[in-house]
Design a protein around this motif. Sequence first.
Motif, mmCIF file in Angstrom:
data_model
loop_
_atom_site.group_PDB
_atom_site.id
_atom_site.type_symbol
_atom_site.label_atom_id
_atom_site.label_comp_id
_atom_site.label_asym_id
_atom_site.label_seq_id
_atom_site.Cartn_x
_atom_site.Cartn_y
_atom_site.Cartn_z
ATOM 1 N N ALA A 99 0.839 -1.203 0.000
ATOM 2 C CA ALA A 99 0.000 0.000 0.000
ATOM 3 C C ALA A 99 0.865 1.240 0.000
ATOM 4 O O ALA A 99 0.610 2.197 -0.746
ATOM 5 C CB ALA A 99 -0.936 -0.009 1.211
ATOM 6 N N PHE A 100 1.900 1.246 0.850
ATOM 7 C CA PHE A 100 2.771 2.415 0.891
ATOM 8 C C PHE A 100 3.547 2.564 -0.408
ATOM 9 O O PHE A 100 3.640 3.668 -0.958
ATOM 10 C CB PHE A 100 3.752 2.327 2.062
ATOM 11 N N ALA A 101 4.107 1.475 -0.927
ATOM 12 C CA ALA A 101 4.933 1.548 -2.134
ATOM 13 C C ALA A 101 4.147 2.112 -3.317
ATOM 14 O O ALA A 101 4.676 2.908 -4.102
ATOM 15 C CB ALA A 101 5.487 0.167 -2.476
ATOM 16 N N ILE A 102 2.889 1.713 -3.437
ATOM 17 C CA ILE A 102 2.081 2.179 -4.566
ATOM 18 C C ILE A 102 1.466 3.539 -4.290
ATOM 19 O O ILE A 102 1.645 4.495 -5.048
ATOM 20 C CB ILE A 102 0.968 1.164 -4.891
ATOM 21 N N HIS A 103 0.747 3.649 -3.188
ATOM 22 C CA HIS A 103 -0.059 4.846 -2.945
ATOM 23 C C HIS A 103 0.790 6.080 -2.658
ATOM 24 O O HIS A 103 0.412 7.183 -3.050
ATOM 25 C CB HIS A 103 -1.040 4.597 -1.809
ATOM 26 N N VAL A 158 4.320 -5.578 -5.096
ATOM 27 C CA VAL A 158 4.980 -4.273 -5.186
ATOM 28 C C VAL A 158 5.433 -3.838 -3.799
ATOM 29 O O VAL A 158 4.620 -3.391 -2.976
ATOM 30 C CB VAL A 158 4.041 -3.215 -5.804
ATOM 31 N N LEU A 159 6.719 -3.973 -3.536
ATOM 32 C CA LEU A 159 7.281 -3.589 -2.245
ATOM 33 C C LEU A 159 8.302 -2.469 -2.374
ATOM 34 O O LEU A 159 8.782 -1.944 -1.371
ATOM 35 C CB LEU A 159 7.939 -4.807 -1.582
ATOM 36 N N ASP A 160 8.629 -2.104 -3.593
ATOM 37 C CA ASP A 160 9.647 -1.098 -3.878
ATOM 38 C C ASP A 160 8.975 0.176 -4.374
ATOM 39 O O ASP A 160 8.165 0.147 -5.303
ATOM 40 C CB ASP A 160 10.615 -1.636 -4.937
ATOM 41 N N SER A 161 9.314 1.305 -3.766
ATOM 42 C CA SER A 161 8.712 2.575 -4.178
ATOM 43 C C SER A 161 9.062 2.935 -5.606
ATOM 44 O O SER A 161 8.311 3.660 -6.272
ATOM 45 C CB SER A 161 9.155 3.702 -3.236
ATOM 46 N N ALA A 162 10.185 2.416 -6.118
ATOM 47 C CA ALA A 162 10.554 2.680 -7.512
ATOM 48 C C ALA A 162 9.521 2.081 -8.458
ATOM 49 O O ALA A 162 9.167 2.680 -9.482
ATOM 50 C CB ALA A 162 11.938 2.123 -7.808
ATOM 51 N N GLU A 163 9.021 0.885 -8.124
ATOM 52 C CA GLU A 163 7.977 0.302 -8.957
ATOM 53 C C GLU A 163 6.665 1.045 -8.767
ATOM 54 O O GLU A 163 5.892 1.215 -9.717
ATOM 55 C CB GLU A 163 7.790 -1.182 -8.656
ATOM 56 N N GLY A 164 6.409 1.494 -7.539
ATOM 57 C CA GLY A 164 5.236 2.325 -7.312
ATOM 58 C C GLY A 164 5.270 3.575 -8.161
ATOM 59 O O GLY A 164 4.242 4.011 -8.696
ATOM 60 N N LYS A 165 6.459 4.146 -8.337
ATOM 61 C CA LYS A 165 6.593 5.339 -9.173
ATOM 62 C C LYS A 165 6.296 5.015 -10.638
ATOM 63 O O LYS A 165 5.668 5.803 -11.353
ATOM 64 C CB LYS A 165 7.987 5.934 -9.038
#
Length: 258
Positions: A99-103, A158-165
Amino acid sequence: MSEIPIQKPNSPQIPTFTSIPEERLHRQQRLAAALRLFSRFGFDEGVAGHITARDPENPEHFWVNPFGMHFGLIRVSDLILVNQQGDVIYGNRPVNRAAFAIHSQVHAARPDVVAAAHAHSIHGKSWSSLGRLLDPLTQDACSFYEDHSIFMDYTGVVLDSAEGKRIADTLGKNKAVILKNHGLLTVGKTIDEAAWWFITMERSCQAQLLAEAAGIPSPIKPEYAKIAYSQVGSPEMGWFSFQSLYEIIVRREPDLLE
């Protein structure tokens, strides 16, 4: 095509607020109600899924359902507040790392977005495996005409914020993104809008899957799909479409407001 009624001055309007606490409580109540509705509609899948809402005082922080708590049990008092580093700064439950990584990245990329919704709904994730945009087969599906995109690169949870970006970049200025082999994500200027787009997008996926299973669907012509989009796809219509759902879930499950 059915006509969309013109709202009169005494029709429900998107509310405005005179104080931060008042607006915060409103968002919390709508968020808890949206999560209860997702449970009612069967969008829960174990610990998967999350809806977030910006805090009106600290826009870089967002409210979200706690990790591991069933959508159908969530009350206002169960919601947690997460900062831009992913730390829980209000509440005593953990945050879902996905949730954090994506949102966090969606909220950072889209200052206009107040809320974002993602869940592993059965028809959304089934449709996502095809790697296709939705076609304008129905009036409801026209809400997403030329206003959704596809994130094609599934690499696991999705656990990486880079992928969330990268997901946020693929979403772009649209109201929704189909995450291939994963599910749907929708956004809105209100929690009501984001939740409604998810609900009707899931149903649009279901309708297209059923239509294609039965034969060769006939899509709405582009010029008429654009007209329908202008009638059913605006932020105001997204908000308005959610209001009756909010009323019924609060009446049936008033404890969500606690």
